[in-house]
Design a protein around this motif. Structure first.
Motif: not given
Length: 188
Positions: A2-7, A142-150, A152-160, A163-168
């Motif tokens: 994810i682009d930093v500005r978008l994040a 724009h973004l396709r997650l590696a994890r499936s719904g139910g 850990g996909a939401v957790r994966e997205f939160a981390e991505i 991290k892109a925002r520099g806040e993780w």
């Protein structure tokens, strides 16, 4: 990823339920003639939602089914904004939530998996597909997650996103520090 500005522009993350917060399975039954519906939620997704909120990002639920299970999970995670519409008119409901908080669609992310999510995904600044999404949904995201719904996909997205925002790192360290000194529990 994810682009930093978008994040950094993302102010709200919308979530579908069946197929995103759950694996899409629904357990239906009845006890003494009272119909019951159960869904399985992933505990890591709950923590991901909590971390997004701690970073100042709103989280909302928009689902095409009406379910007490969703109300319970939203309350447990302190998600104030949600829409359950059994006709799956998700885009108008999502736009109402954005309007309530004066957030523009380009400052929103949404995680989806199937056709009822398409209207929202075509309008947000950051459309996201879980791994189990249908091909047509993956194509518009724009973004396709590696994890499936139910799972850990939401957790994966939160981390991505964080991290892109520099806040993780700061959000995680704060989570650990608070639990090292406080006795209160955070629902996951």
């Amino acid at each position: 990823m994810i682009d930093v500005r978008l994040a950094r522009s993302i102010k709200i993350v919308g979530l579908d339920v069946d197929g995103v917060l759950t694996d899409g399975g629904i357990y239906l039954g009845a006890v003494d003639g009272t119909p019951l519906e159960f869904k399985r939620y992933d505990i890591q997704d709950g923590l991901g939602i909590y971390l997004l909120r701690q970073a100042g990002i709103r989280v909302c639920i928009v689902t095409g089914r009406v379910s007490d299970s969703v109300k319970l999970r939203a309350a447990e995670l302190q998600i104030d904004d949600g829409a359950q519409d059994n006709l799956a008119r998700k885009l108008p409901a999502f736009l109402d939530i954005l309007k309530k908080h004066d957030i523009k669609t380009h400052d929103a992310a949404f995680i989806g998996d199937d056709f009822p999510d398409m209207g929202i995904l075509r309008n947000v600044g950051l459309p996201v597909a879980v791994n189990n999404a249908v091909p047509e949904i993956k194509k518009v995201c724009h973004l396709r997650l590696a994890r499936s719904g139910g799972h850990g996909a939401v957790r994966e997205f939160a981390e991505i996103l964080l991290k892109a925002r520099g806040e993780w790192q700061a959000v995680c360290e704060n989570y650990v520090a608070v639990r090292a000194i406080a006795s209160g529990e955070v629902p996951l």
